[in-house]
Motif scaffolding. Structure first.
Motif, mmCIF file in Angstrom:
data_model
loop_
_atom_site.group_PDB
_atom_site.id
_atom_site.type_symbol
_atom_site.label_atom_id
_atom_site.label_comp_id
_atom_site.label_asym_id
_atom_site.label_seq_id
_atom_site.Cartn_x
_atom_site.Cartn_y
_atom_site.Cartn_z
ATOM 1 N N TYR A 47 0.841 -1.190 0.000
ATOM 2 C CA TYR A 47 0.000 0.000 0.000
ATOM 3 C C TYR A 47 0.885 1.252 0.000
ATOM 4 C CZ TYR A 47 -3.514 -3.395 1.499
ATOM 5 O OH TYR A 47 -4.340 -4.474 1.586
ATOM 6 N N GLY A 48 0.438 2.266 -0.736
ATOM 7 C CA GLY A 48 1.150 3.528 -0.765
ATOM 8 C C GLY A 48 2.236 3.620 -1.815
ATOM 9 N N ARG A 49 2.392 2.611 -2.661
ATOM 10 C CA ARG A 49 3.415 2.678 -3.702
ATOM 11 C C ARG A 49 2.892 2.016 -4.984
ATOM 12 N NH1 ARG A 49 5.588 -1.484 -0.261
ATOM 13 N NH2 ARG A 49 5.850 -3.481 -1.357
ATOM 14 N N GLU A 50 3.588 2.294 -6.060
ATOM 15 C CA GLU A 50 3.235 1.759 -7.372
ATOM 16 C C GLU A 50 4.262 0.704 -7.758
ATOM 17 O OE1 GLU A 50 1.702 3.599 -11.630
ATOM 18 O OE2 GLU A 50 3.351 4.568 -10.557
ATOM 19 N N GLU A 51 3.802 -0.392 -8.341
ATOM 20 C CA GLU A 51 4.671 -1.501 -8.693
ATOM 21 C C GLU A 51 4.582 -1.767 -10.196
ATOM 22 O OE1 GLU A 51 6.690 -3.055 -6.727
ATOM 23 O OE2 GLU A 51 6.020 -2.355 -4.748
ATOM 24 N N ALA A 81 -4.160 -0.458 -2.668
ATOM 25 C CA ALA A 81 -4.853 0.214 -1.577
ATOM 26 C C ALA A 81 -5.637 -0.834 -0.784
ATOM 27 C CB ALA A 81 -5.794 1.301 -2.108
ATOM 28 N N PRO A 82 -5.996 -0.535 0.465
ATOM 29 C CA PRO A 82 -6.833 -1.479 1.221
ATOM 30 C C PRO A 82 -8.200 -1.655 0.550
ATOM 31 C CG PRO A 82 -5.802 0.139 2.671
ATOM 32 C CD PRO A 82 -5.564 0.613 1.266
ATOM 33 N N ASP A 83 -8.942 -2.648 1.013
ATOM 34 C CA ASP A 83 -10.267 -2.887 0.434
ATOM 35 C C ASP A 83 -11.188 -1.720 0.771
ATOM 36 O OD1 ASP A 83 -11.982 -3.777 2.990
ATOM 37 O OD2 ASP A 83 -9.953 -4.649 3.123
ATOM 38 N N LEU A 84 -12.303 -1.624 0.069
ATOM 39 C CA LEU A 84 -13.205 -0.476 0.205
ATOM 40 C C LEU A 84 -13.807 -0.385 1.598
ATOM 41 C CD1 LEU A 84 -14.992 -0.652 -3.272
ATOM 42 C CD2 LEU A 84 -13.139 0.879 -2.555
ATOM 43 N N SER A 134 -6.227 5.750 6.131
ATOM 44 C CA SER A 134 -6.023 4.990 4.897
ATOM 45 C C SER A 134 -6.458 5.797 3.688
ATOM 46 C CB SER A 134 -6.796 3.668 4.959
ATOM 47 O OG SER A 134 -6.310 2.853 6.011
ATOM 48 N N LYS A 135 -7.564 6.553 3.822
ATOM 49 C CA LYS A 135 -8.014 7.389 2.707
ATOM 50 C C LYS A 135 -7.027 8.523 2.442
ATOM 51 C CE LYS A 135 -12.206 7.924 4.390
ATOM 52 N NZ LYS A 135 -13.636 8.357 4.542
ATOM 53 N N ALA A 136 -6.437 9.069 3.492
ATOM 54 C CA ALA A 136 -5.455 10.135 3.301
ATOM 55 C C ALA A 136 -4.190 9.604 2.619
ATOM 56 C CB ALA A 136 -5.110 10.768 4.653
ATOM 57 N N GLN A 137 -3.770 8.438 3.022
ATOM 58 C CA GLN A 137 -2.600 7.841 2.383
ATOM 59 C C GLN A 137 -2.871 7.539 0.914
ATOM 60 O OE1 GLN A 137 -1.468 4.052 4.014
ATOM 61 N NE2 GLN A 137 0.557 4.062 3.067
ATOM 62 N N LEU A 138 -4.074 7.044 0.600
ATOM 63 C CA LEU A 138 -4.420 6.757 -0.789
ATOM 64 C C LEU A 138 -4.461 8.046 -1.608
ATOM 65 C CD1 LEU A 138 -5.385 4.883 -3.045
ATOM 66 C CD2 LEU A 138 -7.713 5.106 -2.138
#
Length: 259
Positions: free
Chosen positions: A213-217, A228-231, A240-244
């Motif tokens: 979470y928080g990075r692109e692969e 991202a975490p589940d909805l 979690s929404k702020a991090q996303l």
């Protein structure tokens, strides 16, 4: 004439012992026989004198030939029989059967040039579900179409056969093949993954301590993915929404350039 043929001829005519007068070509060396000594005859009315026994004819030559022949004979020691190596009994343990992965359900949605792989319970997102409303809010914030359409779904295991490999490795390969086939003709530039099981796109490891979470692969044969975490977790966790949101601000330029 060959030695073997010559011996056959002599045996056929009944000749057992023979000595060649001169060296024969291709003939094996033969030791000359010892000739018996010739007894001396006593003259009448004369004293009988002891006559030494005559030496065999050609004795020096024969002895030299015998010595030369024996010198050429090389006696090779017999090779020792190989000793078989001791057989070490090894206990063969049966191969451990891979641990089956529990069942899960994913939905693939398309929102313009961005594909969304969402972990959800069956039957998935409904038109009035809180999860779908949150997803639309996220799409509106990053300037993607707010009306995504359901493109395909993925359910693990693929069948109910208990003999089928249900390990995490098999699930990872199946999900990668599923995404490659579905996005082959779609102009997707990014993949958004919501939940734990979409991490199988990176490999079979599902360790909760190493969340992407928080990075692109970068993915092989697929567009890059962000996780991202589940909805449900996003709805209940403001952090979690702020991090996303911080993550999406860095990568939203991908689909903005494609629109």
């Amino acid at each position: 004439m060959q030695e073997s043929i010559r011996l056959d001829y002599l045996a056929a005519i009944g000749v057992v012992g023979w000595v060649p007068r001169q060296p024969l070509p291709h003939a094996a060396f033969r030791i000359p026989p010892e000739l018996p000594a010739v007894p001396a005859e006593a003259e009448p009315n004369t004293e009988v004198t002891a006559v030494p026994a005559a030496k065999p004819l050609g004795a020096p030559k024969a002895a030299a030939a015998v010595a030369s022949a024996r010198a050429k004979i090389v006696v090779r020691p017999a090779k020792p029989e190989p000793v078989p190596a001791p057989v070490i009994a090894q206990s063969v343990e049966p191969a451990a059967r891979p641990v089956p992965l529990e069942s899960f359900y994913l939905q693939l949605w398309m929102a313009g040039p961005c594909a969304l792989l969402i972990e959800t319970s069956e039957p998935g997102l409904e038109s009035a579900s809180p999860g779908l409303r949150l997803l639309k809010d996220i799409l509106r914030a990053v300037r993607l179409p707010q009306t995504p359409h359901l493109y395909a779904d993925f359910q693990w295991p693929l069948n109910r056969n208990p003999q089928f490999d249900r390990s995490a490795s098999a699930a990872s390969l199946a999900l990668q093949a599923f995404m490659q086939a579905r996005l082959e003709s779609e102009p997707a530039v990014s993949i958004g993954c919501f939940g734990a099981y979409p991490r199988l796109l990176l490999g079979p490891e599902l360790d909760g301590q190493n969340l992407p979470y928080g990075r692109e692969e970068a993915l092989e044969h697929l567009p890059p993915a962000w996780f991202a975490p589940d909805l449900d977790t996003l709805m209940n966790s403001s952090s979690s929404k702020a991090q996303l949101w911080q993550q999406l601000k860095r990568i939203m330029s991908r689909w903005q350039a494609a629109q």
